[in-house]
Design an enzyme around this catalytic site. Structure first.
Site, short mmCIF file in Angstrom:
data_model
loop_
_atom_site.label_atom_id
_atom_site.label_comp_id
_atom_site.label_asym_id
_atom_site.label_seq_id
_atom_site.Cartn_x
_atom_site.Cartn_y
_atom_site.Cartn_z
N PRO A 133 7.43 -26.97 -20.31
CG PRO A 133 8.94 -28.70 -20.04
CD PRO A 133 7.66 -28.16 -19.51
CD GLU A 134 3.06 -24.34 -23.84
OE1 GLU A 134 2.81 -23.76 -24.91
OE2 GLU A 134 2.41 -24.15 -22.80
CG HIS A 148 12.15 -35.88 -8.64
ND1 HIS A 148 11.46 -36.97 -8.16
CD2 HIS A 148 11.90 -34.88 -7.78
CE1 HIS A 148 10.82 -36.64 -7.06
NE2 HIS A 148 11.06 -35.37 -6.80
NE ARG A 161 4.10 -31.73 -11.31
CZ ARG A 161 3.36 -30.64 -11.30
NH1 ARG A 161 2.45 -30.45 -12.21
NH2 ARG A 161 3.55 -29.74 -10.38
NE ARG A 193 -10.66 -31.78 -36.96
CZ ARG A 193 -9.46 -32.27 -36.61
NH1 ARG A 193 -8.49 -32.32 -37.49
NH2 ARG A 193 -9.25 -32.70 -35.40
#
Length: 274
Positions: free
Chosen positions: A2-3, A94, A113, A153
């Site tokens: 999931p992004e 789960h 997880r 950066r």
DNA sequence: AACGATCCCTGTTGGC
DNA sequence: TGCCAACAGGGATCGT
């Protein structure tokens, strides 16, 4: 996993199923999922009896908006899934949180997880949560804004794209795909990107996220990510570089390479990305 | 302040 | 074939 595109797809698919419903039951079978809730007892008490009035998303975080100015927040971590089903049906393994609605259905938060988390916060508490940058899809930074964030950066641009405080929603897959589409070497220090690089990066980010959302996200063979209706996200077939080590680059034909940058697998084409 | 390393967790994979 | 260590990764946290 999931992004942003996966979370956005999830949001769209559950929205119509849950909006205007009232919460009747809350069952938490794994306390770890509430670890970010300051007082875990609040989770149940704040949800019970509440009406769901809308949904939104910030980065990879899904917000279920409730009456009383409360927000039910869900982060899917790397293997989380949100689904709705009739509450008499068997929940998948789960499943750690089940929230019953007044039409006999329930919202299920499943996460093998357990890197995901969920909590219910007030608007004030929401503001105090870790600051996230602008959403990569609905509120992308301008080239000037991103340039300012990258200036001086020295960390690799790949790492900076994954930094949710710079831009929110990009994870490992879409970072690699974006850098490939923009033709930028993932190892380059953020501060070395030119104006033209940043323009390319933002345009690539837009295209990649759009294609990802259009396809319903990415389901990898070894991942638990499924859409709320059980289908797979089809973006996996459109991945140009991610997971394709030693395969020919779709643009130049040279072999795609895998490096570990900041502990994350990074797939890229050394010929196309400079 | 910025950066990089470490840790959490469990299903899947790959080596023997 | 079966076992088990290694691996995957978002993000909080910590040391430098």
């Amino acid at each position: 996993m999931p992004e942003l595109p996966e979370v956005e797809t999830t949001r769209r698919l559950i929205h119509d199923q849950i909006v205007d419903r009232t919460i009747t039951d809350v069952l938490v079978t794994r306390d770890r999922m509430l670890r970010r809730q300051e007082r875990p007892a609040d989770f149940r008490s704040r949800l019970s009896g509440r009406r769901i009035i809308g949904t939104s998303r910030l980065g990879k975080r899904l917000h279920i908006l409730l009456g009383g100015d409360l927000v039910w927040l869900v982060h899917l971590g790397m293997s989380g899934r949100l689904s709705t089903a009739d509450r008499t049906s068997k929940a998948p393994p789960h499943t750690h949180v089940r929230v019953g609605l007044d039409d006999g259905s329930e919202i299920r938060f499943t996460d093998p997880r357990t890197f995901g988390y969920t909590m219910v916060v007030t608007q004030d508490e929401l503001d105090e949560l870790t600051t996230m940058g602008p959403d990569a899809w609905t509120d992308p930074p301008t080239a000037d804004e991103l340039g300012a964030r990258l200036e001086r950066r020295t960390a690799p641009i790949k790492a900076l794209l994954l930094d949710q405080t710079i831009v929110a929603g990009v994870g490992n897959i879409y970072a690699d795909e974006t850098l490939f589409a923009a033709g930028i070497d993932p190892r380059r220090a953020g501060g070395t990107l030119t104006e033209s690089d940043i323009d390319s990066l933002l345009a690539a980010l837009r295209r990649v996220l759009e294609a990802g959302i259009e396809a319903g996200g990415t389901t990898l063979s070894d991942m638990a990510y499924l859409l709320p209706d059980g289908r797979s996200g089809e973006f996996v077939t459109e991945l140009a570089v991610y997971g394709r080590e030693e395969e020919p680059c779709p643009r130049c034909g040279d072999l795609i390479r895998r490096d570990v940058i900041r502990g994350r697998s990074t797939f890229w084409s050394p010929t196309c990305q400079r």
